[in-house]
Enzyme design. Structure first.
Site, PDB file in Angstrom:
ATOM      1  N   ARG A 217      13.372 -44.056 -51.322  1.00 57.17           N
ATOM      2  CA  ARG A 217      12.846 -43.902 -49.955  1.00 57.17           C
ATOM      3  C   ARG A 217      13.909 -44.347 -48.969  1.00 57.17           C
ATOM      4  O   ARG A 217      14.387 -45.480 -49.040  1.00 57.17           O
ATOM      5  CB  ARG A 217      11.585 -44.736 -49.778  1.00 57.17           C
ATOM      6  CG  ARG A 217      10.527 -44.407 -50.825  1.00 57.17           C
ATOM      7  CD  ARG A 217       9.199 -44.025 -50.263  1.00 57.17           C
ATOM      8  NE  ARG A 217       8.340 -43.558 -51.342  1.00 57.17           N
ATOM      9  CZ  ARG A 217       7.053 -43.849 -51.451  1.00 57.17           C
ATOM     10  NH1 ARG A 217       6.468 -44.595 -50.536  1.00 57.17           N
ATOM     11  NH2 ARG A 217       6.338 -43.363 -52.443  1.00 57.17           N
ATOM     12  N   GLU A 219      13.988 -45.590 -46.169  1.00 60.47           N
ATOM     13  CA  GLU A 219      13.329 -46.362 -45.102  1.00 60.47           C
ATOM     14  C   GLU A 219      14.270 -47.457 -44.648  1.00 60.47           C
ATOM     15  O   GLU A 219      14.835 -48.164 -45.476  1.00 60.47           O
ATOM     16  CB  GLU A 219      12.061 -47.047 -45.648  1.00 60.47           C
ATOM     17  CG  GLU A 219      10.932 -46.103 -45.949  1.00 60.47           C
ATOM     18  CD  GLU A 219       9.948 -46.691 -46.967  1.00 60.47           C
ATOM     19  OE1 GLU A 219      10.282 -47.676 -47.650  1.00 60.47           O
ATOM     20  OE2 GLU A 219       8.848 -46.130 -47.054  1.00 60.47           O
ATOM     21  N   ARG A 225       9.532 -57.025 -49.432  1.00 53.87           N
ATOM     22  CA  ARG A 225       8.735 -56.204 -50.353  1.00 53.87           C
ATOM     23  C   ARG A 225       9.146 -54.725 -50.398  1.00 53.87           C
ATOM     24  O   ARG A 225       8.501 -53.932 -51.080  1.00 53.87           O
ATOM     25  CB  ARG A 225       7.248 -56.323 -50.008  1.00 53.87           C
ATOM     26  CG  ARG A 225       6.883 -55.782 -48.661  1.00 53.87           C
ATOM     27  CD  ARG A 225       5.403 -55.982 -48.370  1.00 53.87           C
ATOM     28  NE  ARG A 225       4.981 -55.226 -47.223  1.00 53.87           N
ATOM     29  CZ  ARG A 225       5.200 -55.559 -45.950  1.00 53.87           C
ATOM     30  NH1 ARG A 225       5.889 -56.659 -45.682  1.00 53.87           N
ATOM     31  NH2 ARG A 225       4.768 -54.820 -44.966  1.00 53.87           N
ATOM     32  N   HIS A 226      10.188 -54.360 -49.653  1.00 53.46           N
ATOM     33  CA  HIS A 226      10.645 -52.967 -49.675  1.00 53.46           C
ATOM     34  C   HIS A 226      12.041 -52.859 -50.283  1.00 53.46           C
ATOM     35  O   HIS A 226      12.923 -53.639 -49.947  1.00 53.46           O
ATOM     36  CB  HIS A 226      10.738 -52.398 -48.249  1.00 53.46           C
ATOM     37  CG  HIS A 226       9.418 -52.119 -47.632  1.00 53.46           C
ATOM     38  ND1 HIS A 226       8.810 -52.996 -46.775  1.00 53.46           N
ATOM     39  CD2 HIS A 226       8.581 -51.056 -47.762  1.00 53.46           C
ATOM     40  CE1 HIS A 226       7.643 -52.489 -46.396  1.00 53.46           C
ATOM     41  NE2 HIS A 226       7.473 -51.324 -46.989  1.00 53.46           N
ATOM     42  N   GLU A 361       0.649 -54.921 -50.600  1.00 50.98           N
ATOM     43  CA  GLU A 361       0.050 -53.717 -51.187  1.00 50.98           C
ATOM     44  C   GLU A 361       0.726 -53.427 -52.519  1.00 50.98           C
ATOM     45  O   GLU A 361       1.940 -53.281 -52.589  1.00 50.98           O
ATOM     46  CB  GLU A 361       0.254 -52.539 -50.224  1.00 50.98           C
ATOM     47  CG  GLU A 361      -0.313 -51.237 -50.748  1.00 50.98           C
ATOM     48  CD  GLU A 361       0.253 -50.021 -50.019  1.00 50.98           C
ATOM     49  OE1 GLU A 361       0.288 -50.021 -48.774  1.00 50.98           O
ATOM     50  OE2 GLU A 361       0.676 -49.081 -50.723  1.00 50.98           O
ATOM     51  N   SER A 364      -1.593 -47.631 -54.360  1.00 53.25           N
ATOM     52  CA  SER A 364      -2.249 -46.746 -53.411  1.00 53.25           C
ATOM     53  C   SER A 364      -2.717 -45.519 -54.187  1.00 53.25           C
ATOM     54  O   SER A 364      -1.978 -45.026 -55.044  1.00 53.25           O
ATOM     55  CB  SER A 364      -1.218 -46.370 -52.347  1.00 53.25           C
ATOM     56  OG  SER A 364      -1.815 -45.625 -51.358  1.00 53.25           O
ATOM     57  N   ARG A 412       6.634 -54.767 -57.203  1.00 50.84           N
ATOM     58  CA  ARG A 412       5.715 -55.652 -56.464  1.00 50.84           C
ATOM     59  C   ARG A 412       4.783 -56.381 -57.432  1.00 50.84           C
ATOM     60  O   ARG A 412       4.486 -57.551 -57.252  1.00 50.84           O
ATOM     61  CB  ARG A 412       4.926 -54.865 -55.426  1.00 50.84           C
ATOM     62  CG  ARG A 412       5.807 -54.370 -54.301  1.00 50.84           C
ATOM     63  CD  ARG A 412       4.984 -53.807 -53.171  1.00 50.84           C
ATOM     64  NE  ARG A 412       5.834 -53.283 -52.120  1.00 50.84           N
ATOM     65  CZ  ARG A 412       5.389 -52.675 -51.044  1.00 50.84           C
ATOM     66  NH1 ARG A 412       4.082 -52.522 -50.871  1.00 50.84           N
ATOM     67  NH2 ARG A 412       6.224 -52.223 -50.132  1.00 50.84           N
TER      68      ARG A 412
HETATM   69  P1  AMO Z   1       2.757 -45.126 -51.765  1.00 49.72           P
HETATM   70  O1  AMO Z   1       3.788 -44.527 -50.855  1.00 49.72           O
HETATM   71  O2  AMO Z   1       1.751 -46.026 -51.125  1.00 49.72           O
HETATM   72  O3  AMO Z   1       1.917 -44.000 -52.487  1.00 49.72           O
HETATM   73  O4  AMO Z   1       3.491 -45.900 -52.945  1.00 49.72           O
HETATM   74  C1  AMO Z   1       2.761 -46.438 -54.033  1.00 49.72           C
HETATM   75  C2  AMO Z   1       3.145 -47.893 -54.263  1.00 49.72           C
HETATM   76  O5  AMO Z   1       4.540 -48.003 -54.446  1.00 49.72           O
HETATM   77  C3  AMO Z   1       5.019 -49.215 -53.913  1.00 49.72           C
HETATM   78  N1  AMO Z   1       6.066 -48.918 -52.920  1.00 49.72           N
HETATM   79  C4  AMO Z   1       7.225 -49.605 -52.798  1.00 49.72           C
HETATM   80  N2  AMO Z   1       7.709 -50.664 -53.473  1.00 49.72           N
HETATM   81  C5  AMO Z   1       8.910 -51.142 -53.101  1.00 49.72           C
HETATM   82  N3  AMO Z   1       9.656 -50.626 -52.099  1.00 49.72           N
HETATM   83  C6  AMO Z   1       9.219 -49.562 -51.392  1.00 49.72           C
HETATM   84  N4  AMO Z   1       9.966 -49.048 -50.402  1.00 49.72           N
HETATM   85  C7  AMO Z   1       7.943 -49.014 -51.728  1.00 49.72           C
HETATM   86  N5  AMO Z   1       7.196 -47.982 -51.244  1.00 49.72           N
HETATM   87  C8  AMO Z   1       6.067 -47.953 -51.980  1.00 49.72           C
HETATM   88  C9  AMO Z   1       3.843 -49.918 -53.275  1.00 49.72           C
HETATM   89  C10 AMO Z   1       2.851 -48.810 -53.064  1.00 49.72           C
HETATM   90  O6  AMO Z   1       1.519 -49.252 -53.077  1.00 49.72           O
HETATM   91  N6  AMO Z   1       1.948 -40.725 -54.061  1.00 49.72           N
HETATM   92  C11 AMO Z   1       1.337 -41.972 -53.624  1.00 49.72           C
HETATM   93  C12 AMO Z   1       0.564 -42.652 -54.728  1.00 49.72           C
HETATM   94  C13 AMO Z   1      -0.650 -41.857 -55.204  1.00 49.72           C
HETATM   95  O7  AMO Z   1      -1.529 -41.580 -54.362  1.00 49.72           O
HETATM   96  O8  AMO Z   1      -0.713 -41.543 -56.381  1.00 49.72           O
HETATM   97  C14 AMO Z   1       2.422 -42.903 -53.109  1.00 49.72           C
HETATM   98  O9  AMO Z   1       3.602 -42.725 -53.327  1.00 49.72           O
HETATM   99  O10 AMO Z   1       3.335 -50.875 -54.201  1.00 49.72           O
END
Ligand code: AMO
Length: 438
Positions: A217, A219, A225-226, A361, A364, A412
């Site tokens: 990602r 971002e 946590r990211h 979180e 999801s 996480r």
């Molecule tokens: P989402 O974008 O919420 O959902 O991602 C799912 C889970 O992935 C983790 N996560 C991350 N962990 C670390 N760094 C990041 N940048 C990051 N982004 C997300 C989180 C999050 O809850 N396709 C949907 C899932 C689905 O509906 O099946 C999805 O990607 O713990």
């Protein structure tokens, strides 16, 4: 085990953890790195560590002289015999007959891998391989490996098929702008942000799938946590709804908690925290609706209007009240991606959930929209280019069953299991906005 002197083999016969079970006088060869060396005159004590623990080796005469010149953290093989010890730290010790140096370590190491001299996380990450010689740190990654096995076994036992979907893709899987792009033979390619579209297509024939893989990602987030590359555990299943998926995830998370408590691999868990984990294992995770969260937040002077996302500060406030595991369910449909199904009771809401640990979180997911016309409408309504989804949408013309799924952020979950506040601690070589090497 007798030494084969004729071969003069430089391989070990035992790990350090095995020595306490051997008879006094047994001949052994152990290999590892020098953690400590104490010269007390006619005698020297060397602590040799390997991946399973440490041993004490006793040196005399020429071996003592040799050991004095070997820098700490050098990699060596000790040939010796087991003898009783007066040490309180060790159950037996090794009388050294010979020392071989495999490789000398430099005298000025970038960090102290015994952890006695503390280094900041950035320095530790710059020398990660050496950092892992600290047993407190290596335990995190042993736990990581074991938890991954628990997850794999759990899904396979529950009739999920493990799949591997591409990480180089031709168009966005989730929509949004947080994609890394790359030059793919004169075309534009992207690094996958999730396996969302593939996993939904695959249940058409495989019924239930799971994938454990890294996603990317772009971002620009600077938080604990990211990461820009993270490991996700994704599942998708036919004929289940989001309540079934929550049940599955709750059972899975409880298994990983239980294992962490029962094994001695948890990194920093104090006994009181272990107890709160035990509580989570024994009772159901609360399921709060989004609207309940708004009410709770209203009572904490955090005014949020219906339809607003829960900001970091709101989640931190909620996390004070609900400081363990809980689900937030039935989010407004407009806050959720196009593939999430509207709620039958109230179409302004969705069939969706997040699993939280306090403010964090972890998961999801939701029930998916499997009606092709509604799906097309939602894609367009979210301002996404419908042409990018042509391939995906075809699968919805081939007899798509109702289905649900979720994505669990594995790094996480590891933060929670090892009770560490920064995601970088539980990832070997984290990738964030300022870190692309080592
Ligand atoms: P989402 O974008 O919420 O959902 O991602 C799912 C889970 O992935 C983790 N996560 C991350 N962990 C670390 N760094 C990041 N940048 C990051 N982004 C997300 C989180 C999050 O809850 N396709 C949907 C899932 C689905 O509906 O099946 C999805 O990607 O713990």
């Amino acid at each position: 085990m007798a030494l084969d002197k004729s071969k003069k083999s430089l391989t070990r016969t035992h790990f350090s953890k095995d020595l306490k079970n051997l008879q006094i006088g047994a001949e052994i060869r152990v290999a590892g790195w020098i953690e400590d060396f104490r010269d007390i005159g006619k005698l020297g004590f060397l602590t040799l560590r390997d991946v399973t623990g440490a041993i004490q080796a006793v040196l005399l005469g020429p071996n003592l002289e040799k050991a004095k010149s070997i820098p700490r953290q050098s990699n060596i093989l000790i040939v010796g015999t087991i003898k009783p010890t007066k040490s309180r730290e060790f159950e037996v010790e090794v009388a050294v007959k010979e020392i071989y140096v495999y490789s000398e370590a430099t005298q000025s190491l970038p960090i102290d891998p015994t952890g006695r001299i503390e280094s900041n996380l950035d320095n530790r990450l710059d020398s990660r391989a050496l950092d892992l010689r600290n047993p407190k740190i290596s335990k995190i990654f042993v736990l990581r490996s074991q938890v991954l096995k628990i997850i794999r076994d759990f899904f396979i036992l529950n009739n999920f098929v493990e799949v591997n979907t591409p990480k180089i893709i031709g168009s966005a899987s989730e929509g949004g702008s947080n994609l890394f792009s790359l030059d793919y033979f004169k075309r534009k390619g992207y690094l996958a942000q999730s396996p969302q579209l593939y996993k939904e297509q695959l249940i058409l024939s495989l019924d239930r799938v799971f994938e454990i893989a890294p996603y990317f990602r772009a971002e620009n987030s600077h938080t604990v946590r990211h990461l820009n590359e993270f490991l996700s555990v994704d599942i998708e299943a036919s004929y289940l709804d989001y309540f079934d998926i929550m049940d599955i995830i709750e059972e899975l998370v409880k298994r990983t908690l239980k294992y962490t408590i029962e094994s001695h691999y948890h990194a920093g868990l104090s006994s009181s925290e272990s107890k709160s984990f035990l509580g989570a294992v024994d009772s159901p995770f609360p399921r709060l609706s989004y609207e309940q969260c708004l009410k709770d937040l209203g009572g904490m002077d955090e005014k949020i209007s219906f339809g607003d996302d829960l900001s970091d500060s709101s989640l931190r406030k909620l996390g004070e009240k609900y400081n363990s595991f809980y689900f937030i369910i039935d989010w407004p449909l407009d806050l959720k991606p196009f593939y999430i199904h509207e709620n039958d009771k109230d179409p302004v809401l969705s069939k969706s959930f997040d699993l939280q640990y306090g403010y964090l979180e972890l998961v999801s997911g939701g029930t998916r929209q499997h009606d092709i016309n509604k799906l097309k409408y939602r894609i367009q309504n979210q301002g996404l280019p419908i042409d990018s989804f042509t391939n995906h949408l075809r699968a919805f013309e081939w007899g798509m069953p109702p289905h649900s799924g979720c994505g669990l952020g594995f790094d996480r979950l590891m933060m929670v299991l090892s009770d560490l506040p920064n995601i970088r601690e539980v990832v070997l070589y984290p990738r964030d906005t300022s870190r692309i090497s080592p």
